[in-house]
Write an enzyme that holds these catalytic residues in place. Structure first.
Site, PDB file in Angstrom:
ATOM      1  CB  CYS A 156     -65.079 -53.464 -40.440  1.00  0.00           C
ATOM      2  SG  CYS A 156     -63.299 -53.328 -40.735  1.00  0.00           S
TER       3      CYS A 156
ATOM      4  CG  ASP B  74     -68.654 -51.684 -42.970  1.00  0.00           C
ATOM      5  OD1 ASP B  74     -68.250 -50.700 -42.331  1.00  0.00           O
ATOM      6  OD2 ASP B  74     -67.924 -52.650 -43.277  1.00  0.00           O
TER       7      ASP B  74
ATOM      8  CD  GLU C 285     -57.535 -49.970 -43.883  1.00  0.00           C
ATOM      9  OE1 GLU C 285     -58.665 -49.764 -43.379  1.00  0.00           O
ATOM     10  OE2 GLU C 285     -56.541 -49.249 -43.678  1.00  0.00           O
TER      11      GLU C 285
ATOM     12  CE  LYS D 149     -56.722 -46.202 -37.826  1.00  0.00           C
ATOM     13  NZ  LYS D 149     -56.541 -46.935 -36.552  1.00  0.00           N
TER      14      LYS D 149
END
Length: 286
Positions: free
Chosen positions: A194, A201, A93, A95
């Protein structure tokens, strides 16, 4: 119109992600910040299993904001090219990846090799699969290339569009079985959202195939239909691959997308059944 069933709405694997939540930034090394998402979440929805994947490839990441302290406490900077095997159990992922890289900022490493080995170890454990890491030092920044995707761009086709809901049936009856071709097409109009935050995106995609000639207008409509679609980058590319195989009967196929960066990272999924990714070079929008 095909209804877009959401396979993720009740996925417990997504509930604990830091993505979309307020987060404290840590400046000292912490591998536990990394979070993986099972690839099976998306692959089950498109009838793929780990034992019978129709493609190989990698998730190619570029980390532009890699920094740490050397043994004397002096800050160092670099770019990292990272390739995560398509066969890994998890995708990473983004982040959590950013937060993990930030944790290097105030951490001392003896040398560049120690940084590289730490990245490989931690990313491999999170992904449960093979990872390679190439670190590019500032002395090599000047030779980094900006390129265009290979092939013929289909974006100038003069089509009228009024539907932006994902619909793979745009590819239905889209091939001419009498014309068998080998060609490479690309588009800069790929946009998805997202899965967690619905942030846009932005990407470009290359499609190289051998097989019945694909109607380019129908292909462009199909790609545009991702515009309101919520999935991670890697999942979108695998969905495109599966749809092209199903509807267009490609004998050989490569799908390669390069997405613009967010949080100092860009993600560039590559899936093919006949070739392998070469050198990673960024596009102008990256």
């Amino acid at each position: 119109m095909t209804q877009n069933h959401d396979p993720y709405s009740d996925a417990k694997e997504l509930a604990g992600l830091t993505l979309g939540k307020a987060t404290d930034y840590q400046a000292e090394y912490d591998a536990s910040l990394l979070q993986g998402v099972p690839r099976s979440l998306n692959r089950n929805a498109i009838n793929l299993t780990a034992e019978s994947l129709p493609f190989h490839g990698a998730d190619i990441w570029t980390a532009y904001e890699l920094s740490w302290l050397n043994a004397k406490g002096k800050p160092m900077v670099a770019i990292a090219d990272i390739q995560l095997s398509h066969a890994s159990q998890n995708l990473i992922e983004s982040k959590s990846f950013k937060l993990y890289l930030n944790s290097f900022n105030q951490t001392k490493f003896d040398n560049l090799d120690a940084v590289q080995k730490t990245l490989v170890k931690d990313l491999s454990e999170c992904a449960q699969g093979d990872v390679t890491v190439k670190i590019i030092e500032p002395k090599s920044f000047g030779i980094q290339r900006v390129v265009e995707l290979p092939g013929t761009c289909i974006d100038d086709l003069d089509i009228e569009v009024s539907d932006y809901d994902f619909n793979p049936e745009y590819l239905e009856n889209s091939t001419d079985e009498k014309q068998i071709v080998a060609e490479t097409l690309n588009s800069n109009l790929l946009k998805s959202n997202c899965l967690i935050t619905s942030q846009p995106d932005w990407g470009s995609v290359m499609i190289r195939y051998q097989g019945p000639k694909i109607d380019r207008e129908k292909l462009l409509r199909y790609l545009i239909s991702f515009r309101q679609h919520n999935e991670f980058h890697e999942q979108c590319v695998e969905r495109i691959f599966v749809d092209l195989k199903h509807y267009c009967h490609c004998a050989k196929l490569t799908v390669y997308a390069r997405y613009t960066r967010r949080g100092g990272l860009d993600i560039n999924p590559y899936r093919s059944d006949f070739e392998h990714p070469g050198e990673s070079h960024r596009l102008a929008r990256q």
